[in-house]
Design a protein around this motif. Structure first.
Motif, PDB file in Angstrom:
ATOM      1  N   ILE A   1      -1.252  -6.915  17.524  1.00 36.17           N
ATOM      2  CA  ILE A   1      -2.949  -6.262  16.711  1.00 36.17           C
ATOM      3  C   ILE A   1      -3.797  -7.890  16.570  1.00 36.17           C
ATOM      4  CG2 ILE A   1      -1.897  -4.541  15.306  1.00 36.17           C
ATOM      5  CD1 ILE A   1      -1.165  -6.161  13.078  1.00 36.17           C
ATOM      6  N   GLY A   2      -3.453  -8.649  16.898  1.00 37.83           N
ATOM      7  CA  GLY A   2      -3.524  -9.878  16.708  1.00 37.83           C
ATOM      8  C   GLY A   2      -3.561 -10.555  15.508  1.00 37.83           C
ATOM      9  N   ALA A   3      -3.297 -12.369  15.534  1.00 38.50           N
ATOM     10  CA  ALA A   3      -2.894 -12.661  13.738  1.00 38.50           C
ATOM     11  C   ALA A   3      -4.365 -13.158  13.039  1.00 38.50           C
ATOM     12  CB  ALA A   3      -2.746 -14.398  14.043  1.00 38.50           C
ATOM     13  N   LYS A   4      -3.935 -12.555  11.816  1.00 42.74           N
ATOM     14  CA  LYS A   4      -5.202 -12.381  10.946  1.00 42.74           C
ATOM     15  C   LYS A   4      -4.626 -13.059   9.409  1.00 42.74           C
ATOM     16  CE  LYS A   4      -6.864  -7.730  12.578  1.00 42.74           C
ATOM     17  NZ  LYS A   4      -6.697  -6.512  12.003  1.00 42.74           N
ATOM     18  N   ASP A   5      -5.684 -13.332   8.946  1.00 42.23           N
ATOM     19  CA  ASP A   5      -5.421 -13.901   7.642  1.00 42.23           C
ATOM     20  C   ASP A   5      -5.069 -13.324   6.104  1.00 42.23           C
ATOM     21  OD1 ASP A   5      -6.409 -16.573   7.365  1.00 42.23           O
ATOM     22  OD2 ASP A   5      -8.578 -16.284   6.630  1.00 42.23           O
ATOM     23  N   GLY A   6      -3.774 -13.161   5.810  1.00 39.83           N
ATOM     24  CA  GLY A   6      -2.953 -13.302   4.715  1.00 39.83           C
ATOM     25  C   GLY A   6      -2.637 -12.834   5.452  1.00 39.83           C
ATOM     26  N   TRP A   7      -1.662 -13.194   6.442  1.00 39.34           N
ATOM     27  CA  TRP A   7      -0.820 -12.351   7.384  1.00 39.34           C
ATOM     28  C   TRP A   7       1.112 -12.747   6.417  1.00 39.34           C
ATOM     29  CZ3 TRP A   7      -0.542  -9.959  12.430  1.00 39.34           C
ATOM     30  CH2 TRP A   7       0.623  -9.065  12.439  1.00 39.34           C
ATOM     31  N   LYS A   8       1.257 -11.686   5.980  1.00 39.71           N
ATOM     32  CA  LYS A   8       2.652 -11.535   4.838  1.00 39.71           C
ATOM     33  C   LYS A   8       4.164 -10.812   5.814  1.00 39.71           C
ATOM     34  CE  LYS A   8       3.803 -11.786   0.354  1.00 39.71           C
ATOM     35  NZ  LYS A   8       3.180 -11.762  -1.241  1.00 39.71           N
ATOM     36  N   GLU A   9       5.354 -10.819   5.452  1.00 37.58           N
ATOM     37  CA  GLU A   9       6.146 -10.452   6.069  1.00 37.58           C
ATOM     38  C   GLU A   9       7.252 -11.056   6.028  1.00 37.58           C
ATOM     39  OE1 GLU A   9       7.575  -9.774  10.292  1.00 37.58           O
ATOM     40  OE2 GLU A   9       5.296 -10.779  10.376  1.00 37.58           O
ATOM     41  N   SER A  10       8.470  -9.905   5.556  1.00 35.49           N
ATOM     42  CA  SER A  10       9.632 -10.308   4.652  1.00 35.49           C
ATOM     43  C   SER A  10      10.410  -9.719   4.916  1.00 35.49           C
ATOM     44  CB  SER A  10       9.824 -10.174   3.352  1.00 35.49           C
ATOM     45  OG  SER A  10       9.200  -9.486   2.479  1.00 35.49           O
ATOM     46  N   ALA A  11      12.400 -10.737   4.954  1.00 33.07           N
ATOM     47  CA  ALA A  11      13.277  -9.909   5.310  1.00 33.07           C
ATOM     48  C   ALA A  11      13.733  -9.018   4.041  1.00 33.07           C
ATOM     49  CB  ALA A  11      14.189 -11.091   5.896  1.00 33.07           C
ATOM     50  N   SER A  12      14.090  -8.121   4.552  1.00 33.66           N
ATOM     51  CA  SER A  12      14.946  -7.141   3.409  1.00 33.66           C
ATOM     52  C   SER A  12      15.554  -5.875   4.274  1.00 33.66           C
ATOM     53  CB  SER A  12      13.338  -5.902   2.889  1.00 33.66           C
ATOM     54  OG  SER A  12      13.039  -5.336   4.194  1.00 33.66           O
ATOM     55  N   SER A  13      15.778  -5.885   3.553  1.00 32.27           N
ATOM     56  CA  SER A  13      17.518  -4.271   4.032  1.00 32.27           C
ATOM     57  C   SER A  13      18.017  -3.143   2.416  1.00 32.27           C
ATOM     58  CB  SER A  13      18.821  -4.202   3.804  1.00 32.27           C
ATOM     59  OG  SER A  13      19.648  -4.676   2.678  1.00 32.27           O
ATOM     60  N   SER A  14      17.743  -1.529   3.471  1.00 30.45           N
ATOM     61  CA  SER A  14      17.909  -0.583   2.318  1.00 30.45           C
ATOM     62  C   SER A  14      19.150  -0.221   2.530  1.00 30.45           C
ATOM     63  CB  SER A  14      16.941  -0.395   2.227  1.00 30.45           C
ATOM     64  OG  SER A  14      17.085   0.407   1.112  1.00 30.45           O
ATOM     65  N   ALA A  15      19.313   0.866   2.147  1.00 29.96           N
ATOM     66  CA  ALA A  15      20.835   2.124   2.162  1.00 29.96           C
ATOM     67  C   ALA A  15      20.118   3.239   1.265  1.00 29.96           C
ATOM     68  CB  ALA A  15      21.886   1.321   2.053  1.00 29.96           C
TER      69      ALA A  15
END
Lengths: 426, 314
Positions: free
Chosen positions: B196-210
């Motif tokens: 989708i192309g890099a954009k301002d305010g990009w944020k992602e984070s590691a996580s896990s769930s069950a």
């Protein structure tokens, strides 16, 4: 809820053994071995020079695709195999499409891990290593500068299933399964579930994978599962002198349909999926549980769900990789699951002929099984000299024999065991 | 036959940093997990060599979730896993390979090049990037041995894992687990920004769930439904949305549902990939506990595919 029947109405295969399903049986009958020196790239200097490679140029099969797809095919071998398989299936797709209801058609695809063709970009890589801090990311950004859905490197895995869904106009669901050597076997198993639960009329189930590339070959080689190029015969499943498997590649599709769809469209099914067993060893990631408990539960579960008596199964199509641990554990599991009937059932693997296609192993072998059923043919274990188990019927010569009910098994790294029960509808 | 959420656990990133992975690229925010190494479920040393932090977190979450269950019950559980990308840290996973390439740059002989490359390649690369690594380690440490699959690797796979687990409960009356783990990091950023192309305010984070699901209403947290259509969203008291990778897309997504009371975890954690829906379910259950009757949970994957789940008081 009464389970609906799930029938296989068509299939297609791109394999080192055969370009297209119609060539499968001739290749099996003439005991063709696809194992040979890898031609796609230089292996000089590696302990492994051989592989079961599809050596036919495939561009003609996807020449009508868009430029973006063709470009992707040039750098992503898995995508190329998938697109070429669709090319093989194209004329039948045109006949099938008008009968499909998009909201009742789904796609389930098994895929292998991405192995970036770093060697292809060696000079760019080295340039980035010298000049930039994050060479791999810079390389990806450089090659993917157009930012389209079909990027060159490091695309989300969903692009393959999305591509197939567009081809089949399938809107019910598109799943991507990533369970290594059982990925496409699970895709077929889940297609059975979707049909038997009446969630879809038609499911396109299949898989694609290739470990005929430098990074994959090195990775699997370092794990000790690839037979080094020192033996006269490299891949010797079920032999006491087995030293490992042969790297392979394949892509394939099976069209699984409901009884209603079969009847409404006046189709003749090839086979019926009777059920499956799918278990976890919960043991460790690097080796199968030596007790064979997980594999045995998968085999028994497939038999139980099929509602066919154990003694009625007249062929066991083994995973049979030629690795030390898999083969011994698999035969132990088979023996315990089949109990008194174990020595009566012909057992063979075909990985000695076409190598191990990892995530596509399941669909490749399923496709072969459908042709074996159609042609009353059971292939032998080609390279077996000293069987690791002398009590079992490890087939030594090809048999011209009808298969009524078969089990086809695949087992994956990390202890995942998937077995399909299949009925011949011929 | 309804399906109930019996228990849920989510681990979120606690360390966030701005990263500038490309020399001429945009900075983005990346979140990483801090894992309690003193946990009794912390994996053994030999396994740690080939485990990503989200995999370790998923193992720990699942073991804690199932700690009250006897072994014979755990063995029968089914396990459906959704996984994000499989390379956590480009440098640590591919660093050896890169150095191997660096080492061969002056070697002219092709055969010698490959010999050097082979020798310098990490022995555990195949296992470090094994696509079913989270599932196999969760099984190994928790003792779950039933039906299974690993789906990947956009946020849509989170829905597929939950849906598979729900169906197993509904059709076969078998208790099931849905697990998701998201690696995030530079490689994930490259994969997703390529689409989708890099954009301002990009944020992602590691996580896990069950999430543990079963057919028994007793002591359940909520009822869960995956066969939800777009129209059903309006009938719910609130809507959780997820799927954005950057501020611009988040604003757009919220605008689409401006006539509804919407919640989102994007500002807190960014995109959680396959864990998006799991996190929204956890937060949605908190709203149910505060008196809401039903919550719609929607995720839009990177290709624009929508997944919708509904949770309601049991």
């Amino acid at each position: 809820m009464t389970k609906k029947k799930a029938f296989v109405i068509d299939h297609e295969l791109l394999s080192p053994l055969s370009i297209g399903k119609e060539n499968i049986i001739p290749a099996l009958r003439e005991n063709k071995i696809s194992d040979g020196p890898i031609e796609g790239f230089s292996t000089d200097g590696l302990p492994f020079q051989n592989g079961a490679e599809i050596r036919t140029a495939l561009t003609e099969y996807y020449q009508n695709e868009s430029d973006a797809i063709k470009k992707l095919c040039g750098v992503d071998r898995k995508f190329e195999l998938m697109a070429a398989t669709m090319g093989l299936y194209q004329s039948r797709l045109q006949k099938l499409l008008p009968n499909l209801t998009p909201e009742r058609t789904g796609v389930i695809l098994g895929l292998g891990a991405e192995h970036m063709p770093l060697k292809d970009y060696e000079s760019e890589m080295i340039g980035f290593i010298e000049q930039k801090q994050n060479a791999v990311c810079e390389l990806i950004a450089h090659l993917n500068s157009n930012g389209t859905e079909y990027s060159h490197l490091a695309s989300p895995y969903d692009i393959y299933a999305n591509y197939l869904a567009k081809k089949f106009n399938a809107k019910a669901f598109q799943h991507t399964i990533l369970t290594a050597c059982v990925s496409s076997t699970q895709a077929i198993a889940q297609a059975y579930d979707a049909i038997s639960r009446n969630e879809a009329d038609v499911v396109i189930a299949g898989g694609v994978d290739s470990i005929i590339n430098l990074v994959a070959l090195i990775s699997f080689g370092k794990l000790g599962v690839i037979a080094e190029t020192t033996e006269d015969v490299m891949c010797k499943p079920f032999d006491t002198n087995r030293k490992g498997t042969t790297a392979g590649e394949a892509a394939g599709l099976a069209i699984i349909a409901s009884e209603k769809f079969v009847k409404e469209n006046n189709l003749t099914p090839i086979a019926q999926l009777l059920g499956y067993g799918n278990t976890l060893d919960a043991f460790k990631i690097t080796a199968p549980d030596p007790s064979a408990d997980g594999m045995k539960r998968a085999i028994k579960s497939a038999i139980n769900k099929s509602e066919v008596e154990t003694q009625q199964f007249d062929y066991y199509y083994a995973h049979g990789t030629g690795t030390r641990q898999n083969d011994a554990t698999e035969l132990k599991a088979f023996k315990e699951a089949f109990e008194n009937h174990a020595n009566k059932v012909p057992i063979s693997t075909t990985k000695d002929r076409h190598g191990h296609a990892i995530a596509a192993a399941g669909i490749q072998e399923f496709s072969l099984l459908l042709e074996m059923m159609k042609h009353d043919f059971i292939p032998s274990n080609l390279n077996i000299e000293n069987p690791i188990d002398k009590d079992l019927h490890l087939v030594k010569s090809n048999l011209n024999q009808r298969i009524n009910y078969a089990l086809t098994a695949n087992f994956a790294f990390g202890g995942i065991n998937t077995v399909l029960a299949v009925k011949n509808e011929k | 036959m309804p399906c109930f959420v019996k228990a849920i656990k989510v681990d979120y990133s606690t360390n966030f940093e701005e990263r500038n992975v490309l020399e001429n690229g945009m900075p983005y925010t990346s979140g990483s997990l801090e894992i309690d190494t003193s946990s009794e479920y912390y994996p053994g040393r030999s396994d740690l060599k080939i485990m990503r932090s989200d995999t370790i977190s998923a193992v720990k979450n699942t073991c804690e979730l199932l700690s009250h269950l006897p072994e014979e019950k755990r063995e029968k559980l089914n396990l459906y896993v959704a996984s994000g990308v499989f390379i956590e840290n480009v440098e640590s996973h591919m660093g050896h390979l890169l150095r191997a390439f660096e080492n061969i740059r002056d070697t002219k002989d092709e055969s010698e090049k490959l010999k050097k490359l082979y020798r310098a390649s990490p022995p555990l690369l195949a296992l470090q990037t094994l696509t079913n690594s989270t599932m196999s380690f969760v099984a190994q440490y928790s003792g779950v041995k039933g039906d299974n699959a690993t789906y990947g690797n956009t946020s849509k796979s989170g829905f597929t894992a939950i849906e598979s687990a729900c169906k197993k409960v509904i059709y076969d009356r078998e208790d099931s687990l849905a697990v998701a783990s998201n690696t995030a990091g530079d490689y994930s950023y490259m994969v997703h920004s390529s689409v989708i192309g890099a954009k301002d305010g990009w944020k992602e984070s590691a996580s896990s769930s069950a999430i543990l699901l079963d057919s028994n209403k007793e002591n359940s947290l909520c009822e869960i439904t995956t066969t939800v259509n777009f129209e059903n969203i309006k009938e719910c008291d609130a809507l959780f949305i997820s799927g954005s990778f950057n501020q611009e897309d988040e604003v757009e997504l919220k605008k689409e549902f401006s006539n509804q009371k919407t919640f989102s975890i994007f500002d807190l954690f960014g995109n959680l990939g396959p864990v998006n829906l799991f996190a929204s379910i956890e937060k949605g259950i908190e709203l149910l506990d505060q008196g809401k009757k039903s919550i719609a949970i929607l995720d839009r994957d990177i290709y624009g595919k929508l997944s919708i789940i509904k949770i309601q008081k049991s």
